[in-house]
Design an enzyme around this catalytic site. Sequence first.
Site, mmCIF file in Angstrom:
data_model
loop_
_atom_site.group_PDB
_atom_site.id
_atom_site.type_symbol
_atom_site.label_atom_id
_atom_site.label_comp_id
_atom_site.label_asym_id
_atom_site.label_seq_id
_atom_site.Cartn_x
_atom_site.Cartn_y
_atom_site.Cartn_z
ATOM 1 N N PRO A 135 0.844 -1.195 0.000
ATOM 2 C CA PRO A 135 0.000 0.000 0.000
ATOM 3 C C PRO A 135 0.877 1.242 0.000
ATOM 4 O O PRO A 135 1.719 1.406 0.878
ATOM 5 C CB PRO A 135 -0.790 -0.131 1.309
ATOM 6 C CG PRO A 135 0.078 -0.966 2.197
ATOM 7 C CD PRO A 135 0.866 -1.876 1.307
ATOM 8 N N MET A 136 0.692 2.113 -0.986
ATOM 9 C CA MET A 136 1.504 3.330 -1.086
ATOM 10 C C MET A 136 0.591 4.514 -1.362
ATOM 11 O O MET A 136 -0.163 4.503 -2.337
ATOM 12 C CB MET A 136 2.561 3.193 -2.186
ATOM 13 C CG MET A 136 3.629 2.151 -1.888
ATOM 14 S SD MET A 136 4.815 1.958 -3.249
ATOM 15 C CE MET A 136 3.838 0.941 -4.387
ATOM 16 N N CYS B 231 3.566 3.542 8.710
ATOM 17 C CA CYS B 231 3.813 4.774 7.964
ATOM 18 C C CYS B 231 4.617 5.761 8.811
ATOM 19 O O CYS B 231 4.207 6.109 9.924
ATOM 20 C CB CYS B 231 2.496 5.409 7.536
ATOM 21 S SG CYS B 231 2.743 6.978 6.650
ATOM 22 N N HIS C 178 8.198 -4.402 7.524
ATOM 23 C CA HIS C 178 9.167 -3.610 6.776
ATOM 24 C C HIS C 178 10.448 -3.564 7.601
ATOM 25 O O HIS C 178 10.419 -3.216 8.783
ATOM 26 C CB HIS C 178 8.635 -2.199 6.533
ATOM 27 C CG HIS C 178 9.572 -1.336 5.749
ATOM 28 N ND1 HIS C 178 9.473 -1.185 4.390
ATOM 29 C CD2 HIS C 178 10.639 -0.590 6.131
ATOM 30 C CE1 HIS C 178 10.434 -0.386 3.963
ATOM 31 N NE2 HIS C 178 11.162 -0.009 5.008
ATOM 32 N N ASN D 287 9.279 -7.157 3.726
ATOM 33 C CA ASN D 287 9.185 -5.974 2.871
ATOM 34 C C ASN D 287 10.413 -5.101 3.093
ATOM 35 O O ASN D 287 10.862 -4.930 4.215
ATOM 36 C CB ASN D 287 7.897 -5.207 3.213
ATOM 37 C CG ASN D 287 7.787 -3.868 2.502
ATOM 38 O OD1 ASN D 287 7.554 -2.851 3.139
ATOM 39 N ND2 ASN D 287 7.929 -3.851 1.205
ATOM 40 N N GLY D 288 10.927 -4.572 1.987
ATOM 41 C CA GLY D 288 12.051 -3.650 2.097
ATOM 42 C C GLY D 288 13.181 -3.967 1.147
ATOM 43 O O GLY D 288 13.827 -5.015 1.280
ATOM 44 N N GLY E 160 7.119 -2.711 -2.968
ATOM 45 C CA GLY E 160 6.557 -1.376 -3.027
ATOM 46 C C GLY E 160 7.215 -0.530 -4.088
ATOM 47 O O GLY E 160 6.817 -0.525 -5.250
ATOM 48 N N ARG E 161 8.269 0.192 -3.704
ATOM 49 C CA ARG E 161 8.865 1.189 -4.594
ATOM 50 C C ARG E 161 9.356 0.615 -5.916
ATOM 51 O O ARG E 161 9.301 1.290 -6.950
ATOM 52 C CB ARG E 161 10.019 1.894 -3.872
ATOM 53 C CG ARG E 161 9.570 2.722 -2.682
ATOM 54 C CD ARG E 161 10.752 3.325 -1.947
ATOM 55 N NE ARG E 161 11.573 2.323 -1.288
ATOM 56 C CZ ARG E 161 12.836 2.499 -0.914
ATOM 57 N NH1 ARG E 161 13.434 3.647 -1.166
ATOM 58 N NH2 ARG E 161 13.492 1.557 -0.293
#
Length: 345
Positions: free
Chosen positions: A18-19, A102, A171, A204-205, A228-229
């Site tokens: 989710p971003m 976040c 993360h 994640n990461g 994500g990114r």
Amino acid sequence: MVSIGNIVLTESPLLLAPMEDVSDPPFRAVCKAFGADLTYTEFISSESLVKGAIRSRRKLDIFANERPVGIQLYGGDEDSLALASAIVEATNPSLLDINFGCPVKGVVGRGAGAGVLRDPDRMVRLTEACVRSTRLPVTVKTRLGWDEGSKNILDVAERLQDAGIQALTIHGRTRCQLYKGEADWDLIGKVKNNPRMRIPIFGNGDIDSPQKALEYTNRYGVDGIMIGRAAIGYPFIFREIKHYRLTGEMPPAPTVEERVAVCRMHLEGALSWNGPAQGLNEMRGRYAHYLKGLPGIQEYVRRLVRLPDADSVAALLSKIEASYCGYVTEAHPIKLVDYHANCAL
């Protein structure tokens, strides 16, 4: 197979993170088409959702071509989170995810997101409020801890499981790291290998290549990986990871035709969901990501963002496709987008 409640995913599934301002329905549909097994909405403020804020309500939009999909909430008030969980359930997503990760100052300052990391008791109370208020599977996304001196994820993971969550995404950074430095997957692996943990653990990461995805899955034993990114402007990463797992070989880099086709697919989705004016506006920040790496593409991107209508954009995309016909892009490590680059502590 990996299961989250009644949701059955593939073995070692790939999740789209989710971003905020990124993971909207058009982008989720693109990533799903290229192999994402589970996607998440942008995070939604529980307080805003309860108050009926239009922007928050729109984030509840989900469509058949992106399922399974989870709706992510954040908030620091138990009553608001409980009410928001009931609202979310009525929209029939696949699951509900709580954001405890976040790092943005505006979120943390309201005692939400990563702001909860300093108070595990409160984190548990907020989680229990969500679990009590919905029949949906409830999951959590969080970080290792607040700072280097308070990496409490081993204890927190057990307590969240006891509170009733059915999967946990970690993360590999603290809140104070933001998105800087390298993600620490050692602690993620320790959570996964804790014999008390029974729920799926997703890491994640910094996953920016098929090789790293496979290496980290094998080394740390996680049930799946959240990306994500690295997916921003490059949904091909999901397809590439799955191909590499299956064959041990890297697939060819996406062709110019594929890049333009994905850009068109995203544009069509944005126009359908947002309408002509807002759809074009939303796409202006996306073209450069989809077309990066092509020599001299900057001038085309400058023209794309100034065009007044979808037909003009479609025509220029066709010209780009023709201009770069036969151009072969080299496979190279994905450069992670500096997401939340200006996020202040």
